[in-house]
Design an enzyme around this catalytic site. Structure first.
Site, PDB file in Angstrom:
ATOM      1  N   THR A 199       0.818  -1.209   0.000  1.00 38.40           N
ATOM      2  CA  THR A 199       0.000   0.000   0.000  1.00 38.40           C
ATOM      3  C   THR A 199       0.854   1.261   0.000  1.00 38.40           C
ATOM      4  O   THR A 199       0.480   2.263  -0.610  1.00 38.40           O
ATOM      5  CB  THR A 199      -0.958  -0.037   1.213  1.00 38.40           C
ATOM      6  OG1 THR A 199      -1.811  -1.180   1.057  1.00 38.40           O
ATOM      7  CG2 THR A 199      -1.802   1.219   1.293  1.00 38.40           C
TER       8      THR A 199
ATOM      9  N   GLU B  77       3.393   1.894  -1.656  1.00 40.82           N
ATOM     10  CA  GLU B  77       3.838   2.193  -3.015  1.00 40.82           C
ATOM     11  C   GLU B  77       2.720   2.697  -3.933  1.00 40.82           C
ATOM     12  O   GLU B  77       2.985   3.112  -5.065  1.00 40.82           O
ATOM     13  CB  GLU B  77       4.496   0.954  -3.641  1.00 40.82           C
ATOM     14  CG  GLU B  77       5.818   0.583  -3.018  1.00 40.82           C
ATOM     15  CD  GLU B  77       5.714  -0.145  -1.674  1.00 40.82           C
ATOM     16  OE1 GLU B  77       6.696  -0.094  -0.898  1.00 40.82           O
ATOM     17  OE2 GLU B  77       4.662  -0.749  -1.382  1.00 40.82           O
TER      18      GLU B  77
ATOM     19  N   VAL C  49      -4.617  -2.845   1.293  1.00 45.44           N
ATOM     20  CA  VAL C  49      -5.111  -3.196   2.622  1.00 45.44           C
ATOM     21  C   VAL C  49      -3.954  -3.102   3.612  1.00 45.44           C
ATOM     22  O   VAL C  49      -2.847  -3.553   3.329  1.00 45.44           O
ATOM     23  CB  VAL C  49      -5.770  -4.596   2.650  1.00 45.44           C
ATOM     24  CG1 VAL C  49      -4.805  -5.694   2.236  1.00 45.44           C
ATOM     25  CG2 VAL C  49      -6.365  -4.899   4.007  1.00 45.44           C
ATOM     26  N   VAL C  50      -4.243  -2.460   4.730  1.00 42.10           N
ATOM     27  CA  VAL C  50      -3.278  -2.371   5.823  1.00 42.10           C
ATOM     28  C   VAL C  50      -4.003  -2.846   7.073  1.00 42.10           C
ATOM     29  O   VAL C  50      -5.069  -2.329   7.420  1.00 42.10           O
ATOM     30  CB  VAL C  50      -2.765  -0.928   6.022  1.00 42.10           C
ATOM     31  CG1 VAL C  50      -1.656  -0.896   7.068  1.00 42.10           C
ATOM     32  CG2 VAL C  50      -2.281  -0.326   4.710  1.00 42.10           C
ATOM     33  N   ILE C  51      -3.428  -3.835   7.727  1.00 43.08           N
ATOM     34  CA  ILE C  51      -4.034  -4.404   8.934  1.00 43.08           C
ATOM     35  C   ILE C  51      -3.158  -4.041  10.125  1.00 43.08           C
ATOM     36  O   ILE C  51      -1.936  -4.232  10.110  1.00 43.08           O
ATOM     37  CB  ILE C  51      -4.214  -5.924   8.790  1.00 43.08           C
ATOM     38  CG1 ILE C  51      -5.182  -6.195   7.624  1.00 43.08           C
ATOM     39  CG2 ILE C  51      -4.719  -6.533  10.093  1.00 43.08           C
ATOM     40  CD1 ILE C  51      -5.380  -7.644   7.283  1.00 43.08           C
TER      41      ILE C  51
ATOM     42  N   GLY D 274       1.175  -4.674  16.001  1.00 44.47           N
ATOM     43  CA  GLY D 274       1.588  -4.224  17.321  1.00 44.47           C
ATOM     44  C   GLY D 274       2.569  -3.069  17.318  1.00 44.47           C
ATOM     45  O   GLY D 274       3.103  -2.714  18.370  1.00 44.47           O
TER      46      GLY D 274
ATOM     47  N   HIS E 210       3.756   1.051  12.655  1.00 44.90           N
ATOM     48  CA  HIS E 210       3.842   0.878  11.205  1.00 44.90           C
ATOM     49  C   HIS E 210       2.493   1.140  10.529  1.00 44.90           C
ATOM     50  O   HIS E 210       2.422   1.773   9.476  1.00 44.90           O
ATOM     51  CB  HIS E 210       4.334  -0.539  10.904  1.00 44.90           C
ATOM     52  CG  HIS E 210       4.479  -0.850   9.458  1.00 44.90           C
ATOM     53  ND1 HIS E 210       3.531  -1.566   8.755  1.00 44.90           N
ATOM     54  CD2 HIS E 210       5.457  -0.527   8.570  1.00 44.90           C
ATOM     55  CE1 HIS E 210       3.924  -1.687   7.499  1.00 44.90           C
ATOM     56  NE2 HIS E 210       5.082  -1.067   7.353  1.00 44.90           N
TER      57      HIS E 210
ATOM     58  N   ARG F  37     -15.055  -6.401   4.055  1.00 42.95           N
ATOM     59  CA  ARG F  37     -15.130  -5.255   3.139  1.00 42.95           C
ATOM     60  C   ARG F  37     -14.579  -5.558   1.750  1.00 42.95           C
ATOM     61  O   ARG F  37     -14.613  -4.721   0.866  1.00 42.95           O
ATOM     62  CB  ARG F  37     -14.364  -4.074   3.746  1.00 42.95           C
ATOM     63  CG  ARG F  37     -15.052  -3.520   4.984  1.00 42.95           C
ATOM     64  CD  ARG F  37     -14.094  -2.707   5.856  1.00 42.95           C
ATOM     65  NE  ARG F  37     -14.790  -2.120   6.986  1.00 42.95           N
ATOM     66  CZ  ARG F  37     -15.144  -2.766   8.100  1.00 42.95           C
ATOM     67  NH1 ARG F  37     -14.880  -4.052   8.229  1.00 42.95           N
ATOM     68  NH2 ARG F  37     -15.769  -2.146   9.076  1.00 42.95           N
TER      69      ARG F  37
END
Length: 159
Positions: A58, A60, A81-83, A86, A89, A128
């Site tokens: 993502t 990039e 998608v970014v999950i 911990g 980041h 989603r």
């Protein structure tokens, strides 16, 4: 669910628009769903031959979307998608992607479909992704928004 309140729109003819999809590679099942949703919207809006360009992640998306926008495309659909994990980041990547894609839209005056899922966990992303069991199809929604915006921009430029 975040999809509440979405506008009810009918596909319009966007067959004269030059459109590209730029998609991240992380989380392949989720990304396959987002890409399929975008391609469904492209078909319903009568857009043919829209290339799908893959980037590593993502982060990039903005640089490649900016390059594509600079090549005269009317709309660029950005999917990723970014999950949350911990570490911080998540925030850095989400902010960079959001700010970068907004900058591309403004710098190039081009419609950008923002199909970047920013979720706390994989289950939220799956809900989603436009998969068979998903409640929402953010790939379709991002493509639809980009196409409607590109059509409006093109009409404004003709006036």
């Amino acid at each position: 669910m975040s999809g509440a309140g979405a506008p009810a729109t009918e596909p319009i003819d966007c067959g004269d628009l030059r459109v590209a999809v730029v998609a991240a590679s992380w989380h392949p099942v989720i990304m396959d769903g987002l890409i399929a949703g975008a391609q469904k919207a492209l078909a319903e809006y009568r857009v043919e031959n829209a290339p799908v360009l893959r980037v590593p992640g993502t982060f990039e998306l903005p640089v490649v979307c900016g390059t594509v926008a600079g090549q005269g495309y009317d709309a660029v659909i950005a999917l990723g998608v970014v999950i949350r994990g911990g570490t911080p980041h998540f925030e850095y990547v989400c902010n960079a992607a959001t700010d970068g894609l907004g900058r591309v839209a403004l710098d190039h005056t081009v419609a950008i479909g923002f199909g970047v899922l920013t979720c706390d966990n994989e289950q939220q992303a799956m809900e989603r992704a436009g998969l068979a069991h998903s409640r929402e199809d953010k790939g379709y929604e991002a493509a639809s928004a980009a196409l409607q915006t590109a059509r409006l921009l093109k009409d404004i430029r003709k006036a």
